[in-house]
Write a protein that holds these residues in place. Structure first.
Motif, PDB file in Angstrom:
ATOM      1  N   ASP A  13      -0.755  72.720  30.219  1.00 26.69           N
ATOM      2  CA  ASP A  13      -2.124  72.226  30.071  1.00 26.69           C
ATOM      3  C   ASP A  13      -3.107  73.395  30.121  1.00 26.69           C
ATOM      4  OD1 ASP A  13      -3.767  71.426  33.061  1.00 26.69           O
ATOM      5  OD2 ASP A  13      -1.932  72.573  32.974  1.00 26.69           O
ATOM      6  N   PHE A  18      -5.203  64.700  33.337  1.00 23.67           N
ATOM      7  CA  PHE A  18      -6.553  64.242  33.661  1.00 23.67           C
ATOM      8  C   PHE A  18      -6.542  63.612  35.055  1.00 23.67           C
ATOM      9  CE2 PHE A  18      -4.228  61.001  31.401  1.00 23.67           C
ATOM     10  CZ  PHE A  18      -4.442  59.842  32.130  1.00 23.67           C
ATOM     11  N   SER A  41       3.506  66.372  23.064  1.00 28.50           N
ATOM     12  CA  SER A  41       2.154  66.700  23.517  1.00 28.50           C
ATOM     13  C   SER A  41       1.959  66.252  24.955  1.00 28.50           C
ATOM     14  CB  SER A  41       1.092  66.062  22.607  1.00 28.50           C
ATOM     15  OG  SER A  41       1.127  64.656  22.724  1.00 28.50           O
ATOM     16  N   ASN A 100      -1.230  65.714  28.137  1.00 30.74           N
ATOM     17  CA  ASN A 100      -2.634  65.655  28.526  1.00 30.74           C
ATOM     18  C   ASN A 100      -2.689  65.401  30.024  1.00 30.74           C
ATOM     19  OD1 ASN A 100      -5.425  65.467  28.446  1.00 30.74           O
ATOM     20  ND2 ASN A 100      -5.398  63.292  27.948  1.00 30.74           N
TER      21      ASN A 100
END
Length: 201
Positions: free
Chosen positions: A80, A154, A150, A152
Motif C-alpha cells: 500500500d 483504509f 490489487s 486497498n
C-alpha cells in the motif's frame, strides 16, 4: 571519497536486490518443474519462508519494497502507498485442473506499533494437506485461495481494513473475489470475509 562510497553502496544494493530476485526466480522455476504435487507444495512452502519481506524503515516507520517480485509470472507483489502492508500471492497448477494458492504478508505501521513479517497461508483442493505451510496468527483456515491483483487499505472505525481483490481459476471459468482482513495496531491480521465471487468471461 564520499562519492566513491555512495557509488559502492548503490552497487551493493542493486546487486543484492538482483540476487534476491534471482533466488526467488530459481525457487519458482523449481516449483514449476517438480514432478509431483507433494514436492510442489513443499518447494512452495520453502520459498514462502525465504521471501525477503522484512525490510522496514524505522525512521519512516514503513515497509520498504526493494524488489518487486511481480516481475515473476504467476507472482503478485502488492504494497500500500503508506508502506503499512505488503502482500505476496502466487498460484500454480498442482496437477491437471487443480490450483495451489499461497500468500506471504508483512505489516508495519503507526507511530509506535510493532511490525510483523511472514504470515503465510496456503490453500488447495488436493488430498495433500498444506497447513504445515501456514504460519502466523491469522485465521488462515478460513482463507479461500486467491491470486491477488490489487489491494486497498483504509480505516473503518479506527481499525485498519485491507481489501484484496483477486482471481480464482477454475476449469471452465475464472472468478473475481474480494477478501477483507482486519489489521490491529500490533499488526495481527485476521481474515474477515469474502464477497460472493463473480464469473469473468
Amino acid at each position: 571519497m564520499r562519492i566513491l562510497f555512495l557509488i559502492l553502496l548503490s552497487f551493493f544494493f542493486l546487486t543484492s536486490n538482483s540476487q534476491n530476485l534471482e533466488l526467488v526466480k530459481n525457487q519458482w522455476e523449481a516449483i514449476l518443474a517438480a514432478d509431483n504435487p507433494r514436492e510442489k507444495i513443499m518447494r512452495s512452502c520453502r520459498m514462502s519462508k525465504t521471501l525477503m519481506l522484512n525490510n522496514y524503515d524505522f525512521d519512516q516507520k514503513r515497509l520498504v519494497r526493494d524488489t518487486d517480485l511481480s516481475q515473476i509470472d504467476g507472482v503478485s507483489d502488492l504494497i500500500d502507498e503508506e508502506g503499512r502492508i505488503r502482500w505476496l500471492s502466487w498460484f500454480f497448477e498442482i496437477e491437471a485442473g487443480k490450483i495451489q494458492y499461497s500468500f506471504n504478508s508483512a505489516c508495519g505501521y503507526l507511530e509506535k506499533a510493532g511490525y510483523r513479517f511472514n504470515m503465510n497461508g496456503c490453500y488447495n483442493e488436493h488430498e495433500i494437506d498444506c497447513r504445515e505451510c501456514d504460519r502466523g496468527k491469522g485465521q488462515n483456515n478460513d482463507w479461500e485461495g486467491t491470486y491477488y491483483t490489487s489491494m486497498n487499505a483504509f480505516y473503518e472505525d479506527s481499525l485498519l481494513i485491507v481489501r484484496l481483490e483477486g482471481l480464482q481459476f477454475g476449469a471452465t471459468d475464472t472468478l473475481t473475489v474480494q477478501h477483507y482482513y482486519s489489521v490491529s495496531p500490533n499488526c495481527k491480521m485476521i481474515f474477515l470475509n469474502n464477497n460472493q465471487p463473480d464469473a469473468v468471461r
